[in-house]
Design an enzyme around this catalytic site. Structure first.
Site, PDB file in Angstrom:
ATOM      1  N   CYS A 275      -7.838  -0.958  31.771  1.00 18.77           N
ATOM      2  CA  CYS A 275      -7.303  -1.492  33.022  1.00 18.77           C
ATOM      3  C   CYS A 275      -7.121  -3.006  32.949  1.00 18.77           C
ATOM      4  O   CYS A 275      -7.858  -3.701  32.256  1.00 18.77           O
ATOM      5  CB  CYS A 275      -8.183  -1.183  34.227  1.00 18.77           C
ATOM      6  SG  CYS A 275      -8.625   0.534  34.382  1.00 18.77           S
TER       7      CYS A 275
ATOM      8  N   ARG B 272      -2.864  -2.763  28.875  1.00 20.50           N
ATOM      9  CA  ARG B 272      -4.239  -2.286  29.058  1.00 20.50           C
ATOM     10  C   ARG B 272      -4.315  -0.887  29.650  1.00 20.50           C
ATOM     11  O   ARG B 272      -5.383  -0.287  29.699  1.00 20.50           O
ATOM     12  CB  ARG B 272      -4.982  -3.240  29.986  1.00 20.50           C
ATOM     13  CG  ARG B 272      -5.237  -4.547  29.334  1.00 20.50           C
ATOM     14  CD  ARG B 272      -5.853  -5.504  30.311  1.00 20.50           C
ATOM     15  NE  ARG B 272      -6.570  -6.500  29.570  1.00 20.50           N
ATOM     16  CZ  ARG B 272      -7.877  -6.520  29.368  1.00 20.50           C
ATOM     17  NH1 ARG B 272      -8.644  -5.617  29.922  1.00 20.50           N
ATOM     18  NH2 ARG B 272      -8.436  -7.442  28.649  1.00 20.50           N
TER      19      ARG B 272
ATOM     20  N   TRP C  26      -6.085   2.474  33.411  1.00 22.67           N
ATOM     21  CA  TRP C  26      -6.273   3.478  32.362  1.00 22.67           C
ATOM     22  C   TRP C  26      -7.440   4.320  32.862  1.00 22.67           C
ATOM     23  O   TRP C  26      -8.571   3.843  32.944  1.00 22.67           O
ATOM     24  CB  TRP C  26      -6.606   2.813  31.029  1.00 22.67           C
ATOM     25  CG  TRP C  26      -6.647   3.796  29.894  1.00 22.67           C
ATOM     26  CD1 TRP C  26      -5.578   4.275  29.189  1.00 22.67           C
ATOM     27  CD2 TRP C  26      -7.810   4.418  29.333  1.00 22.67           C
ATOM     28  NE1 TRP C  26      -6.009   5.160  28.227  1.00 22.67           N
ATOM     29  CE2 TRP C  26      -7.380   5.270  28.299  1.00 22.67           C
ATOM     30  CE3 TRP C  26      -9.169   4.348  29.605  1.00 22.67           C
ATOM     31  CZ2 TRP C  26      -8.249   6.032  27.544  1.00 22.67           C
ATOM     32  CZ3 TRP C  26     -10.035   5.116  28.849  1.00 22.67           C
ATOM     33  CH2 TRP C  26      -9.573   5.942  27.821  1.00 22.67           C
TER      34      TRP C  26
ATOM     35  N   ASN D 159     -12.113  -3.130  36.302  1.00 26.15           N
ATOM     36  CA  ASN D 159     -11.854  -2.735  34.914  1.00 26.15           C
ATOM     37  C   ASN D 159     -13.211  -2.404  34.304  1.00 26.15           C
ATOM     38  O   ASN D 159     -14.134  -3.201  34.440  1.00 26.15           O
ATOM     39  CB  ASN D 159     -11.178  -3.922  34.205  1.00 26.15           C
ATOM     40  CG  ASN D 159     -11.303  -3.898  32.689  1.00 26.15           C
ATOM     41  OD1 ASN D 159     -11.420  -4.930  32.068  1.00 26.15           O
ATOM     42  ND2 ASN D 159     -11.285  -2.738  32.108  1.00 26.15           N
ATOM     43  N   GLY D 160     -13.345  -1.238  33.676  1.00 26.37           N
ATOM     44  CA  GLY D 160     -14.624  -0.894  33.047  1.00 26.37           C
ATOM     45  C   GLY D 160     -15.269   0.293  33.738  1.00 26.37           C
ATOM     46  O   GLY D 160     -14.609   1.034  34.470  1.00 26.37           O
TER      47      GLY D 160
ATOM     48  N   GLU E   4      -4.176   5.643   7.930  1.00 28.06           N
ATOM     49  CA  GLU E   4      -3.318   4.871   8.849  1.00 28.06           C
ATOM     50  C   GLU E   4      -2.014   5.637   9.124  1.00 28.06           C
ATOM     51  O   GLU E   4      -1.551   5.708  10.266  1.00 28.06           O
ATOM     52  CB  GLU E   4      -3.043   3.486   8.235  1.00 28.06           C
ATOM     53  CG  GLU E   4      -1.900   2.671   8.844  1.00 28.06           C
ATOM     54  CD  GLU E   4      -2.162   2.153  10.259  1.00 28.06           C
ATOM     55  OE1 GLU E   4      -3.242   2.424  10.814  1.00 28.06           O
ATOM     56  OE2 GLU E   4      -1.257   1.512  10.813  1.00 28.06           O
TER      57      GLU E   4
ATOM     58  N   LYS F 145      -1.107   6.843  12.885  1.00 33.66           N
ATOM     59  CA  LYS F 145       0.111   6.373  13.543  1.00 33.66           C
ATOM     60  C   LYS F 145       0.983   7.549  13.950  1.00 33.66           C
ATOM     61  O   LYS F 145       1.526   7.573  15.052  1.00 33.66           O
ATOM     62  CB  LYS F 145       0.848   5.449  12.585  1.00 33.66           C
ATOM     63  CG  LYS F 145       1.478   4.293  13.232  1.00 33.66           C
ATOM     64  CD  LYS F 145       0.774   2.981  13.140  1.00 33.66           C
ATOM     65  CE  LYS F 145      -0.603   2.943  13.725  1.00 33.66           C
ATOM     66  NZ  LYS F 145      -1.237   1.650  13.608  1.00 33.66           N
TER      67      LYS F 145
ATOM     68  N   GLU G 237      -0.573   9.331  17.004  1.00 35.69           N
ATOM     69  CA  GLU G 237      -0.617   8.639  18.296  1.00 35.69           C
ATOM     70  C   GLU G 237       0.750   8.458  18.930  1.00 35.69           C
ATOM     71  O   GLU G 237       0.850   8.425  20.147  1.00 35.69           O
ATOM     72  CB  GLU G 237      -1.387   7.317  18.211  1.00 35.69           C
ATOM     73  CG  GLU G 237      -0.701   6.203  17.492  1.00 35.69           C
ATOM     74  CD  GLU G 237      -1.532   4.923  17.514  1.00 35.69           C
ATOM     75  OE1 GLU G 237      -2.079   4.571  18.550  1.00 35.69           O
ATOM     76  OE2 GLU G 237      -1.597   4.256  16.464  1.00 35.69           O
TER      77      GLU G 237
ATOM     78  N   HIS H  56     -11.669  20.314  -1.743  1.00 34.22           N
ATOM     79  CA  HIS H  56     -12.944  20.657  -1.099  1.00 34.22           C
ATOM     80  C   HIS H  56     -12.725  21.158   0.324  1.00 34.22           C
ATOM     81  O   HIS H  56     -13.611  21.084   1.157  1.00 34.22           O
ATOM     82  CB  HIS H  56     -13.872  19.437  -1.108  1.00 34.22           C
ATOM     83  CG  HIS H  56     -14.153  18.973  -2.496  1.00 34.22           C
ATOM     84  ND1 HIS H  56     -14.933  19.688  -3.373  1.00 34.22           N
ATOM     85  CD2 HIS H  56     -13.708  17.896  -3.182  1.00 34.22           C
ATOM     86  CE1 HIS H  56     -14.975  19.062  -4.542  1.00 34.22           C
ATOM     87  NE2 HIS H  56     -14.233  17.975  -4.439  1.00 34.22           N
TER      88      HIS H  56
ATOM     89  N   LYS I 180      -3.431  -0.397  24.927  1.00 32.40           N
ATOM     90  CA  LYS I 180      -3.452  -1.339  23.807  1.00 32.40           C
ATOM     91  C   LYS I 180      -4.841  -1.933  23.595  1.00 32.40           C
ATOM     92  O   LYS I 180      -5.262  -2.148  22.475  1.00 32.40           O
ATOM     93  CB  LYS I 180      -2.432  -2.450  24.092  1.00 32.40           C
ATOM     94  CG  LYS I 180      -2.281  -3.461  22.996  1.00 32.40           C
ATOM     95  CD  LYS I 180      -1.396  -2.929  21.902  1.00 32.40           C
ATOM     96  CE  LYS I 180      -1.286  -3.859  20.719  1.00 32.40           C
ATOM     97  NZ  LYS I 180      -1.019  -3.094  19.491  1.00 32.40           N
TER      98      LYS I 180
END
Ligand code: F6R
Length: 607
Positions: free
Chosen positions: A2, A27, A74, A98-99, A479, A483, A486, A502, A602
């Protein structure tokens, strides 16, 4: 996560709040809202979804008032609906948050027993009802806010306005960042200096546990013990100019194309191209005198840290522990006295890594952070900071910041190697030369866009994708998978190529593309055999390699993309670019929201 913002202004607050929220939308973008004081009373507008929806609401139903607060959400507690959108208000007080307020359930039960009626499932509303309860008992806003702060636990930033107090804004910081902006007869608060930059560049940062009473003329700060405190006003270097997409369709595409410039700028910062020497600023620890190094980070930044571990162990013969911050902070790691750590973060605000930072410092470790935002909490609270010169990264998926982190870590590995007498001047020069070739090769890779887009057409049809690599290419495989997941929502896994047999080899069939990161070099033969094992089982191998590796891979791979040849040391930086570009093209083909993928934000300021 947020983003929060507040204004005591001379002009209508809503347009200023909306502009600041635009700069905080990275955010979170589940919902947004604004509350102002209109004739001394709280009024608000809120909308589910992105900020554009709130802008539409405000166009239809304008919100006057020069004092106000705003929020972009968020969701943590409660679904991302308009009802759960901030600000949360009673007739007396309105709050953005926020939090997480961790003891919200207990407080809620207590307040409900006293007759409070809650409207939402959010943890925020407990704070609102708590303040309201103190106001109802006759406390002034400041006393009510301070009393409520004493009751809440967790990591958060809060801002509040009060009915009947048109020039008052109270805000608090505990575990989440908050900045106060000083204008001319106007005052602001915001989650970061970026949000406030178009409004003012004179900023004071709240310290941990601080709260602040802001009026139109200035701010009075209080520390965690509720004692008056001085907080320094600095002039932020953050630009107020809006960051645009230029001629690109998405921020991510623009940021991918910034790789060569960002890598050049970052390397220039730490590498002298004339003498081929690494030039590091004074570090908070002496790499020659430490016995072990901890690396902590989250997401892509952690993957950069994994590559850093390979480099530092190889070049400096220094044992490195690399861990994701969310695990590191809770596993009670044994840390020797006088130890050292590197934290890596684009935003410099990631909650788990901030907790790791505090834990490390409490354990007497000297902490160096590698961050992209110079005024971030992490940069300010670490013992030293090395900046990645990537500029603002707006796309939620990290691209240029990731390769810039690699560039800094590569320079650190060389610097450590030299300090520990593991590298000769000749070796240092050779490695530096290799790094200096990275920006032009990165530009050449971006010119292979059409080829990578063709590969993306195949990958876009898949339900599952495997990325394989060995050595320092293994984190790049991770990575690539991260990517792709997401932004295209295709399930993908990154594996160490040697680990395939394995377990994951059971997944291989003709529907699963196996994307191999296989530059020529000491591990080429080994990786190529693992790929052959996949091909032998009907797997569709699609490989990134260089001219030297091409012929061997063409024998069994369905597609081979030939990248520029570079010294083995720098291959992780270069090979990160095509896997990010691949994910980008797949996402565009799938029609997802590339810059703001679902459920993500982000800057992850909740644990
Ligand atoms: C992936 C991505 C995230 C971040 C992670 C850490 O594309 O962007 O995994 O890398 O959230 O964020 P910072 O670097 O800001 O600490």
């Amino acid at each position: 996560m947020c983003g929060i913002v507040g204004v005591i202004g001379k002009a209508p607050a809503a347009p200023l709040l909306l502009e600041a929220l635009r700069r905080l939308e990275y955010r979170g973008y589940d919902s947004a809202g604004i509350a102002t004081l209109v004739d001394g009373h709280i009024e608000r507008r809120r909308a589910e979804g992105k900020l554009g929806n709130l802008a539409g609401v405000l166009e239809r139903d304008a919100l006057p008032g020069t004092t106000g607060i705003g929020h972009t959400r968020w969701a943590t507690h409660g679904a991302p609906t308009e009802r759960n959108a901030h600000p949360h208000s009673t007739a007396r007080v309105s709050v953005v948050h926020n939090g997480i307020i961790e003891n919200h359930a207990e407080l809620r039960a207590e307040l409900e027993a006293k007759g409070a009626v809650f409207e939402t499932e959010t943890d925020t509303e407990t704070f609102v009802r708590l303040v309201d309860d103190f106001l109802r008992q006759g406390h002034e806003p400041q006393a009510a806010f301070a009393a409520a702060l004493r009751r809440v636990h967790g990591a958060f930033a809060l801002a509040a306005i009060f009915s009947g107090h048109p020039r008052l804004l109270l805000a608090a910081r505990q575990g989440a960042p908050l900045a106060v902006g000083f204008g001319e007869g106007e005052m602001f608060v915001g989650s970061d200096a970026l949000a406030l930059a178009p409004l003012t560049r004179r900023i004071a940062y709240l310290k941990e546990g601080d709260w602040v009473a802001v009026d139109g003329e200035g701010a009075r700060f209080f520390d965690a013990a509720h004692q008056p405190a001085e907080r320094r006003v600095t002039v932020t270097a953050v630009s107020g100019a809006a960051v645009g997409k230029g001629n690109y369709r998405h921020f991510m595409e623009k940021e991918l194309h910034e790789h060569p410039a960002v890598l050049g700028d970052t390397l220039r910062q730490y590498l002298d191209p004339k003498t081929l020497e690494v030039r590091l600023p004074r570090l908070p620890f002496d790499p020659a005198r430490i016995g072990r190094l901890t690396i902590s980070a989250c997401g892509s930044a952690f993957l950069a840290g994994m590559v850093g571990r390979y480099w530092i162990e190889q070049l400096a013969r220094l044992p490195v522990d690399a861990d994701v911050a969310s695990e590191f902070r809770y596993r009670n790691p044994p840390l020797a006295d006088g130890g050292a750590a590197i934290l890596i973060s684009q935003s410099g605000e990631t909650a788990d890594n901030m907790a790791a930072l505090r834990l490390l410092r409490e354990a007497g470790q000297r902490v160096l952070s590698v961050v992209n935002v110079p005024e971030s909490s992490m940069a300010r609270e670490s013992d030293g900071a090395l900046l990645t010169v990537a500029g603002p990264e707006i796309g939620v998926a990290s691209t240029k910041a990731f390769t810039a982190q690699l560039a800094v870590l590569a320079c650190l590995a060389i610097g450590f190697g030299r300090a520990r007498r593991e590298l000769s001047t000749l070796d240092e020069g050779r490695l530096a030369q290799t790094l200096l070739e990275v920006p032009s090769h990165a530009a050449a890779i971006l010119e292979q866009d059409a080829q990578i887009r063709e590969l993306a057409m195949e990958v876009a049809k898949a339900r599952d994708v495997l990325f394989l690599g060995r050595g320092a290419m293994y984190p790049i495989a991770l990575e690539g998978a991260l990517k792709l997941k997401e932004i295209s929502y295709i399930h993908a896994e990154g594996y160490a190529a040697g680990e395939m047999k394995h377990g994951p080899i059971a997944l291989i069939d003709s529907d699963v593309p196996v994307i191999a990161l296989c530059p020529s070099g000491p591990l080429f033969e080994k990786t190529a055999s693992n790929l052959q094992e996949a091909a032998a089982r009907g797997g569709r191998v699609m490989a990134f390699t260089d001219a030297e590796g091409e012929a061997a891979l063409r024998r069994f791979a369905e597609r081979v993309i030939v990248l520029p040849r570079i010294g083995e040391f720098a291959t992780p930086i270069l090979y990160a670019i095509p896997v990010q570009l691949l994910a980008y093209h797949v996402a565009v083909l799938k029609g997802t929201d590339v810059d703001q993928p679902r459920n993500l934000a982000k800057s992850v300021t909740v644990e």
